[in-house]
Design a protein around this motif. Sequence first.
Motif, mmCIF file in Angstrom:
data_model
loop_
_atom_site.group_PDB
_atom_site.id
_atom_site.type_symbol
_atom_site.label_atom_id
_atom_site.label_comp_id
_atom_site.label_asym_id
_atom_site.label_seq_id
_atom_site.Cartn_x
_atom_site.Cartn_y
_atom_site.Cartn_z
ATOM 1 N N LEU A 108 0.815 -1.213 0.000
ATOM 2 C CA LEU A 108 0.000 0.000 0.000
ATOM 3 C C LEU A 108 0.851 1.265 0.000
ATOM 4 C CD1 LEU A 108 -2.830 -0.957 2.536
ATOM 5 C CD2 LEU A 108 -2.856 -1.106 0.034
ATOM 6 N N ARG A 109 2.147 1.093 0.132
ATOM 7 C CA ARG A 109 2.988 2.288 0.180
ATOM 8 C C ARG A 109 3.034 3.011 -1.162
ATOM 9 N NH1 ARG A 109 8.141 -0.284 3.551
ATOM 10 N NH2 ARG A 109 6.955 -0.759 5.471
ATOM 11 N N LYS A 110 2.755 2.299 -2.235
ATOM 12 C CA LYS A 110 2.766 2.943 -3.543
ATOM 13 C C LYS A 110 1.612 3.933 -3.708
ATOM 14 C CE LYS A 110 2.266 -1.130 -5.280
ATOM 15 N NZ LYS A 110 2.148 -2.260 -6.243
ATOM 16 N N LEU A 111 0.634 3.882 -2.832
ATOM 17 C CA LEU A 111 -0.489 4.812 -2.924
ATOM 18 C C LEU A 111 -0.153 6.188 -2.354
ATOM 19 C CD1 LEU A 111 -3.412 2.434 -1.810
ATOM 20 C CD2 LEU A 111 -2.666 2.989 -4.137
ATOM 21 N N ARG A 112 0.981 6.323 -1.733
ATOM 22 C CA ARG A 112 1.331 7.609 -1.130
ATOM 23 C C ARG A 112 1.724 8.613 -2.212
ATOM 24 N NH1 ARG A 112 5.854 6.205 3.230
ATOM 25 N NH2 ARG A 112 6.666 5.143 1.369
ATOM 26 N N THR A 113 1.271 9.834 -2.049
ATOM 27 C CA THR A 113 1.724 10.947 -2.892
ATOM 28 C C THR A 113 2.829 11.738 -2.220
ATOM 29 O OG1 THR A 113 -0.029 12.349 -1.977
ATOM 30 C CG2 THR A 113 -0.533 11.120 -3.991
ATOM 31 N N ASP A 114 2.966 11.530 -0.908
ATOM 32 C CA ASP A 114 4.010 12.203 -0.138
ATOM 33 C C ASP A 114 4.519 11.208 0.902
ATOM 34 O OD1 ASP A 114 5.738 13.878 1.079
ATOM 35 O OD2 ASP A 114 4.243 15.322 1.795
ATOM 36 N N TYR A 115 5.808 11.216 1.134
ATOM 37 C CA TYR A 115 6.380 10.265 2.087
ATOM 38 C C TYR A 115 5.934 10.528 3.514
ATOM 39 C CZ TYR A 115 9.423 8.399 -1.516
ATOM 40 O OH TYR A 115 9.894 7.789 -2.656
ATOM 41 N N GLU A 149 2.838 10.893 4.401
ATOM 42 C CA GLU A 149 1.497 10.326 4.614
ATOM 43 C C GLU A 149 1.616 8.959 5.275
ATOM 44 O OE1 GLU A 149 -1.140 12.251 1.001
ATOM 45 O OE2 GLU A 149 -0.296 10.236 0.767
ATOM 46 N N THR A 150 0.799 8.785 6.278
ATOM 47 C CA THR A 150 0.768 7.494 6.982
ATOM 48 C C THR A 150 -0.608 6.849 6.940
ATOM 49 O OG1 THR A 150 0.325 8.656 9.079
ATOM 50 C CG2 THR A 150 2.639 8.161 8.530
ATOM 51 N N THR A 151 -1.637 7.652 6.987
ATOM 52 C CA THR A 151 -3.008 7.122 6.974
ATOM 53 C C THR A 151 -3.831 7.883 5.947
ATOM 54 O OG1 THR A 151 -3.691 8.611 8.766
ATOM 55 C CG2 THR A 151 -2.930 6.389 9.384
ATOM 56 N N LEU A 152 -4.873 7.189 5.450
ATOM 57 C CA LEU A 152 -5.821 7.787 4.515
ATOM 58 C C LEU A 152 -7.233 7.491 4.987
ATOM 59 C CD1 LEU A 152 -4.282 6.778 1.044
ATOM 60 C CD2 LEU A 152 -4.130 9.002 2.179
ATOM 61 N N SER A 153 -8.127 8.390 4.678
ATOM 62 C CA SER A 153 -9.534 8.138 4.983
ATOM 63 C C SER A 153 -10.078 7.073 4.033
ATOM 64 C CB SER A 153 -10.348 9.422 4.851
ATOM 65 O OG SER A 153 -10.304 9.910 3.521
ATOM 66 N N GLY A 154 -11.243 6.537 4.347
ATOM 67 C CA GLY A 154 -11.809 5.472 3.527
ATOM 68 C C GLY A 154 -12.094 5.915 2.105
ATOM 69 N N LYS A 155 -12.653 7.092 1.908
ATOM 70 C CA LYS A 155 -12.971 7.580 0.568
ATOM 71 C C LYS A 155 -11.703 7.865 -0.228
ATOM 72 C CE LYS A 155 -17.436 9.556 1.876
ATOM 73 N NZ LYS A 155 -18.266 10.786 1.928
ATOM 74 N N GLU A 156 -10.728 8.465 0.400
ATOM 75 C CA GLU A 156 -9.493 8.756 -0.291
ATOM 76 C C GLU A 156 -8.748 7.470 -0.648
ATOM 77 O OE1 GLU A 156 -6.532 11.010 -2.088
ATOM 78 O OE2 GLU A 156 -8.554 11.557 -1.399
ATOM 79 N N TYR A 157 -8.811 6.474 0.221
ATOM 80 C CA TYR A 157 -8.169 5.188 -0.051
ATOM 81 C C TYR A 157 -8.804 4.508 -1.266
ATOM 82 C CZ TYR A 157 -6.806 0.317 0.716
ATOM 83 O OH TYR A 157 -6.336 -0.962 0.554
ATOM 84 N N GLU A 158 -10.135 4.564 -1.350
ATOM 85 C CA GLU A 158 -10.828 3.973 -2.501
ATOM 86 C C GLU A 158 -10.484 4.712 -3.792
ATOM 87 O OE1 GLU A 158 -15.423 3.114 -4.016
ATOM 88 O OE2 GLU A 158 -15.027 3.974 -2.027
ATOM 89 N N ALA A 159 -10.427 6.040 -3.745
ATOM 90 C CA ALA A 159 -10.113 6.823 -4.943
ATOM 91 C C ALA A 159 -8.708 6.525 -5.448
ATOM 92 C CB ALA A 159 -10.272 8.312 -4.639
ATOM 93 N N ARG A 160 -7.759 6.378 -4.559
ATOM 94 C CA ARG A 160 -6.394 6.102 -5.002
ATOM 95 C C ARG A 160 -6.247 4.687 -5.544
ATOM 96 N NH1 ARG A 160 -2.145 9.237 -0.965
ATOM 97 N NH2 ARG A 160 -3.243 11.240 -0.952
ATOM 98 N N LEU A 161 -6.996 3.749 -4.999
ATOM 99 C CA LEU A 161 -6.969 2.399 -5.551
ATOM 100 C C LEU A 161 -7.507 2.375 -6.977
ATOM 101 C CD1 LEU A 161 -8.079 0.086 -2.589
ATOM 102 C CD2 LEU A 161 -5.824 0.224 -3.645
ATOM 103 N N ARG A 162 -8.584 3.092 -7.226
ATOM 104 C CA ARG A 162 -9.138 3.158 -8.573
ATOM 105 C C ARG A 162 -8.144 3.796 -9.554
ATOM 106 N NH1 ARG A 162 -14.546 2.097 -9.031
ATOM 107 N NH2 ARG A 162 -15.709 1.895 -7.076
ATOM 108 N N LYS A 163 -7.493 4.850 -9.101
ATOM 109 C CA LYS A 163 -6.529 5.528 -9.960
ATOM 110 C C LYS A 163 -5.352 4.617 -10.274
ATOM 111 C CE LYS A 163 -3.776 9.758 -10.234
ATOM 112 N NZ LYS A 163 -3.386 11.012 -9.533
ATOM 113 N N GLN A 164 -4.908 3.843 -9.297
ATOM 114 C CA GLN A 164 -3.797 2.920 -9.510
ATOM 115 C C GLN A 164 -4.195 1.814 -10.495
ATOM 116 O OE1 GLN A 164 -0.790 3.191 -8.539
ATOM 117 N NE2 GLN A 164 0.127 1.153 -8.774
ATOM 118 N N PHE A 165 -5.412 1.308 -10.378
ATOM 119 C CA PHE A 165 -5.878 0.265 -11.288
ATOM 120 C C PHE A 165 -5.977 0.787 -12.719
ATOM 121 C CE2 PHE A 165 -9.251 -1.989 -13.525
ATOM 122 C CZ PHE A 165 -8.843 -3.297 -13.379
#
Length: 649
Positions: free
Chosen positions: A255-262, A264-280
């Motif tokens: 999950l570290r590849k989802l970071r935009t800044d080093y 960042e340690t935690t993400l909210s649920g909505k932001e986590y879902e949005a970044r997963l979609r963008k990665q896919f």
Amino acid sequence: MVANSKRVAAAAAAAAAAAGTDVGKEPAAVASEKPFTKQRPARKRKAQADSTTSTATTSAITSASTPASTPASAETDQHAASLSFQRLEAPQKKQKKRGKGAKTAAEKEGALKVDHGIGAQLEEVAVVGIKDDEERELEDLVFGADVEGRFEDVLPKIGHEYEDVVDEDAAWLGGAPALDDDELASGALGDDSGSDADATFFFDTTGGDADGAGAEEDSTHVTIDAGNNEISSELPAAWQDDDDVPVNIVDTKRLRKLRTDYSETTLSGKEYEARLRKQFQRIHPTPHWAEIVVRDQKNGNSSDDLLRVLRTSMGIVDKNRSSRVLNPDSLEVVRLKDANQTAYSQSVIKSVQFHPKAPVLLTAGFDKTLRLFQVDGKVNPKIQSIYIKDLPMSKATFTPDGREILISGNRKFFYTYNIEAGVVTRIAGIRGQDEENYSKFYVSPDNKLIVFAGRDGTLMVVANDTKQWIGNMKMNGTVRSVDFSADGRFLLSFGGDGEVYQWDLGSRTCVHKFYDEGCVNAATLAVSRGSGFIATGSQAGVVNLYDQSSCFASTNPSPQKAILNLTTPITNLRFNHDSQILAMASREAKDSLRLLHVPTKRVFKNWPTAQTPLGYVQSLDFSPGGGYLAIGNDKGKVLLYRLNAYDAV
């Protein structure tokens, strides 16, 4: 009835007097006299017990039949007396039948003295026959009675018959005092929290009374609308998901590849879902074929296709479809049901060809069977099959007029089949020619000549109508392949040394020769029926495409295109009817088939693909209209494909 009662009573009194016992006295008093010392057999003891029973029964009946009895009980007493009298006479009859074993009066008297105490028991048996008040009430209730008020007295007792029994059982179980409903609801029995789990069943006493006392508050609210007769319920949600649950993206490595800044340690649920979609979407982008092209339709304008149709006065139907140039980048191909699905071949398909004028397809192989199918793309029913037991078929073809089929194999003879007459004819070779087999033959487009490829470069010319030999033509080396020009005037033969001969069939002489560029070992040859193309294939898998005019003008022409898509010997070359498609195949490798777009000299990229199940291609042919492509493989199947760019027939 009274007279009978008197006679019964008199008989009972006489029997009692004979036994020496007074009516109404207890038989137990007689038992005080001296008993018998000798034990009698079981059979005699039974007889004297019956005699004693009869005497005691008579005494009980006499004492029970008193004037104080009610009219209802009088009939019952008389019935009991008659039954007792019958029981009194029954043992006597049995004693008479025994004959010598009959007892005397003294023996009977002795039996009465021994069986002391039986009279009292029989007195109780006689009393049972008398009905008490409760039994009479039950009979009156069931069978009916005329006594007034009896029904009203019995009716309140119905349903309470076992109250006394229940009370007695409760007292026997523990003798504990009965508890009323209030004490049960208040938990007077105590709280046994550990007993419910071990009990076979338990009673649920959590509910309250009619007023709702003691009941737990329910979270479901039901509202009844009296006017509309509707029931609405507001059920609570089974669970609630919190979209803002923080997700740690540092602890998990993937999950570290989802970071935009080093930082960042935690993400909210909505932001986590949005970044997963963008990665896919970054890894798996949308393919071009799935992209929807949105056309500009501003200011009410229609699509480009509709505008193009409205701007011209030509018909919508394309009448010049057959003369249209194919798209070199894409060929629309649809697989249909196998052409021979109703009768698969038991061997490889050595020959497959369409009828020149009808939607009929023939197949032939080493299973010695020629089959004809009607091609419709759906069922492809079998029309006819011809079995020739002495000829494994290497080649079968229609004549250009479509009336006859020529069949040959590795034999010194060949067959013809007349389609109209349904007659199979065996041709025992060619007179004057000593050939080992006639497996390779070719029919001229004008349907006049048949040319057989013989040994040592010999070409035997035979008349098609009479099947008689006309003459021979001789070339250097061996004959690998033969084909005719479109008009049927010339014959082209391909030798093993890579040299192509042009023969004039009128004079049966060679008019021109040229070499196939780069060919070391020749394989096959094909001549187009239009546009003047010649294609040659070699054992190295190279296909050269020539223009006829350049070939006939030079001995070393240069090919317009050398196709290197196949690497095994070329065994099949076939142009379609308008010479826009050239099919190239090799039976030495699996799925070795390519289609060449002749005008642009480019191989179609979209078909066949690596997933196209062609197998080892043995033969192929285009339909006369170019709409179908039939491919025979080593599994005995003829694959049928629809080319949407052409008409079906």
